[in-house]
Design an enzyme around this catalytic site. Structure first.
Site, PDB file in Angstrom:
ATOM      1  N   CYS A 197      49.134  53.485  26.809  1.00 16.67           N
ATOM      2  CA  CYS A 197      47.983  52.627  27.126  1.00 16.67           C
ATOM      3  C   CYS A 197      47.265  52.422  25.852  1.00 16.67           C
ATOM      4  O   CYS A 197      46.743  53.729  25.207  1.00 16.67           O
ATOM      5  CB  CYS A 197      47.219  53.090  27.963  1.00 16.67           C
ATOM      6  SG  CYS A 197      45.949  51.962  28.371  1.00 16.67           S
ATOM      7  N   CYS A 230      43.741  53.592  26.390  1.00 12.46           N
ATOM      8  CA  CYS A 230      43.734  55.008  26.296  1.00 12.46           C
ATOM      9  C   CYS A 230      43.588  55.646  24.885  1.00 12.46           C
ATOM     10  O   CYS A 230      42.870  56.436  24.629  1.00 12.46           O
ATOM     11  CB  CYS A 230      44.867  55.712  27.198  1.00 12.46           C
ATOM     12  SG  CYS A 230      44.511  55.601  29.011  1.00 12.46           S
ATOM     13  N   HIS A 235      42.333  56.274  32.843  1.00  9.26           N
ATOM     14  CA  HIS A 235      43.141  54.971  33.019  1.00  9.26           C
ATOM     15  C   HIS A 235      43.390  54.443  34.484  1.00  9.26           C
ATOM     16  O   HIS A 235      43.720  55.126  35.509  1.00  9.26           O
ATOM     17  CB  HIS A 235      44.719  55.553  32.765  1.00  9.26           C
ATOM     18  CG  HIS A 235      45.308  54.383  32.572  1.00  9.26           C
ATOM     19  ND1 HIS A 235      45.544  53.460  31.603  1.00  9.26           N
ATOM     20  CD2 HIS A 235      46.310  53.719  33.602  1.00  9.26           C
ATOM     21  CE1 HIS A 235      46.235  52.480  31.929  1.00  9.26           C
ATOM     22  NE2 HIS A 235      46.908  52.636  33.143  1.00  9.26           N
ATOM     23  N   ASN A 267      38.773  40.533  33.387  1.00  6.36           N
ATOM     24  CA  ASN A 267      40.023  39.959  33.931  1.00  6.36           C
ATOM     25  C   ASN A 267      40.753  41.007  34.523  1.00  6.36           C
ATOM     26  O   ASN A 267      41.026  42.023  34.007  1.00  6.36           O
ATOM     27  CB  ASN A 267      40.785  39.463  32.531  1.00  6.36           C
ATOM     28  CG  ASN A 267      39.957  38.301  31.780  1.00  6.36           C
ATOM     29  OD1 ASN A 267      39.299  37.475  32.525  1.00  6.36           O
ATOM     30  ND2 ASN A 267      40.016  38.515  30.341  1.00  6.36           N
ATOM     31  N   HIS A 311      38.680  46.914  31.628  1.00  6.08           N
ATOM     32  CA  HIS A 311      37.538  46.793  30.654  1.00  6.08           C
ATOM     33  C   HIS A 311      36.707  45.705  31.111  1.00  6.08           C
ATOM     34  O   HIS A 311      37.107  44.616  31.700  1.00  6.08           O
ATOM     35  CB  HIS A 311      38.142  46.475  29.218  1.00  6.08           C
ATOM     36  CG  HIS A 311      39.310  45.535  29.012  1.00  6.08           C
ATOM     37  ND1 HIS A 311      40.693  45.732  29.784  1.00  6.08           N
ATOM     38  CD2 HIS A 311      39.478  44.145  28.737  1.00  6.08           C
ATOM     39  CE1 HIS A 311      41.124  44.517  29.444  1.00  6.08           C
ATOM     40  NE2 HIS A 311      40.461  43.701  29.037  1.00  6.08           N
ATOM     41  N   HIS A 317      34.186  43.215  29.529  1.00  5.61           N
ATOM     42  CA  HIS A 317      34.028  42.554  28.096  1.00  5.61           C
ATOM     43  C   HIS A 317      32.185  42.292  28.105  1.00  5.61           C
ATOM     44  O   HIS A 317      31.783  41.499  29.339  1.00  5.61           O
ATOM     45  CB  HIS A 317      34.719  41.106  28.053  1.00  5.61           C
ATOM     46  CG  HIS A 317      36.190  41.114  27.881  1.00  5.61           C
ATOM     47  ND1 HIS A 317      36.728  40.920  26.524  1.00  5.61           N
ATOM     48  CD2 HIS A 317      37.096  41.090  28.778  1.00  5.61           C
ATOM     49  CE1 HIS A 317      37.932  41.103  26.623  1.00  5.61           C
ATOM     50  NE2 HIS A 317      38.297  41.200  28.118  1.00  5.61           N
TER      51      HIS A 317
HETATM   52  P1  5GP Z   1      42.016  40.878  28.301  1.00  4.92           P
HETATM   53  O1  5GP Z   1      42.565  39.578  27.936  1.00  4.92           O
HETATM   54  O2  5GP Z   1      42.916  42.222  28.522  1.00  4.92           O
HETATM   55  O3  5GP Z   1      40.715  40.933  29.322  1.00  4.92           O
HETATM   56  O4  5GP Z   1      41.231  41.479  26.929  1.00  4.92           O
HETATM   57  C1  5GP Z   1      41.989  42.552  25.953  1.00  4.92           C
HETATM   58  C2  5GP Z   1      41.147  42.405  24.700  1.00  4.92           C
HETATM   59  O5  5GP Z   1      41.337  43.385  23.866  1.00  4.92           O
HETATM   60  C3  5GP Z   1      41.185  40.913  23.782  1.00  4.92           C
HETATM   61  O6  5GP Z   1      39.816  40.347  23.849  1.00  4.92           O
HETATM   62  C4  5GP Z   1      41.579  41.602  22.538  1.00  4.92           C
HETATM   63  O7  5GP Z   1      41.039  40.726  21.377  1.00  4.92           O
HETATM   64  C5  5GP Z   1      41.367  42.871  22.570  1.00  4.92           C
HETATM   65  N1  5GP Z   1      42.074  43.846  21.701  1.00  4.92           N
HETATM   66  C6  5GP Z   1      43.614  43.937  21.872  1.00  4.92           C
HETATM   67  N2  5GP Z   1      44.137  44.780  21.088  1.00  4.92           N
HETATM   68  C7  5GP Z   1      43.158  45.496  20.583  1.00  4.92           C
HETATM   69  C8  5GP Z   1      43.025  46.600  19.373  1.00  4.92           C
HETATM   70  O8  5GP Z   1      43.945  46.929  19.056  1.00  4.92           O
HETATM   71  N3  5GP Z   1      41.656  46.814  19.404  1.00  4.92           N
HETATM   72  C9  5GP Z   1      40.541  46.104  19.797  1.00  4.92           C
HETATM   73  N4  5GP Z   1      39.394  46.693  19.085  1.00  4.92           N
HETATM   74  N5  5GP Z   1      40.570  45.269  20.757  1.00  4.92           N
HETATM   75  C10 5GP Z   1      41.859  44.858  20.918  1.00  4.92           C
HETATM   76 ZN    ZN Z   2      44.579  53.320  29.587  1.00  8.04          ZN
END
Ligand code: 5GP
Ligand code: ZN
Length: 116
Positions: free
Chosen positions: A5, A8, A47, A87, A100, A102
């Protein structure tokens, strides 16, 4: 913990990130692709795929994350408020399947839902 993950690995420090906050339960770091001047995410070290996987056992952890959001937002300069987005699942547009929160703010934050 989940071996493969992404979040993780970030929470374990195996993949670098710009850390905002860390304690025994929670890790917070800046989003790599921010949608606003301040955009970081709070993740549990445990996780959990998404809210769809949460239950009563996780109530304290979820409460802790939500209460950390305003504190960390203020520390990041968001004195006037912020947006939280969680989300959940493919139907919610989730891309990384580790829960997560945001935290987004600064600049012009438009209304979340556009109505005609
Ligand atoms: P989701 O769409 O799942 O709510 O948000 C995932 C978020 O993770 C996205 O806003 C994306 O920009 C962020 N993200 C994806 N990969 C990485 C990474 O390797 N490092 C960081 N810091 N953010 C990431
Ligand atoms: Zn995880």
């Amino acid at each position: 913990m989940s071996e493969n993950c992404l979040f993780c690995k970030i929470a374990r420090g195996e993949i670098p990130s710009r850390k905002v906050y860390e304690d025994g339960d929670v890790f917070a770091f800046h989003d790599i692709n921010p949608v606003a001047p301040v955009h970081f995410m709070l993740v549990p070290k445990l996780h959990l795929g998404s809210l769809l996987d949460a239950n009563e056992k996780h109530a304290a952890l979820l409460g802790k994350m939500l209460l950390l959001a305003p504190r960390l937002a203020r520390e990041q300069g968001l004195e006037n408020g912020f947006r939280t987005v969680i989300n959940s699942g493919k139907g919610g547009g989730q891309e990384v399947f580790h829960l997560h929160v945001h935290v987004i703010g600064g600049g012009n934050i438009p209304p979340m839902v556009k109505r005609d």
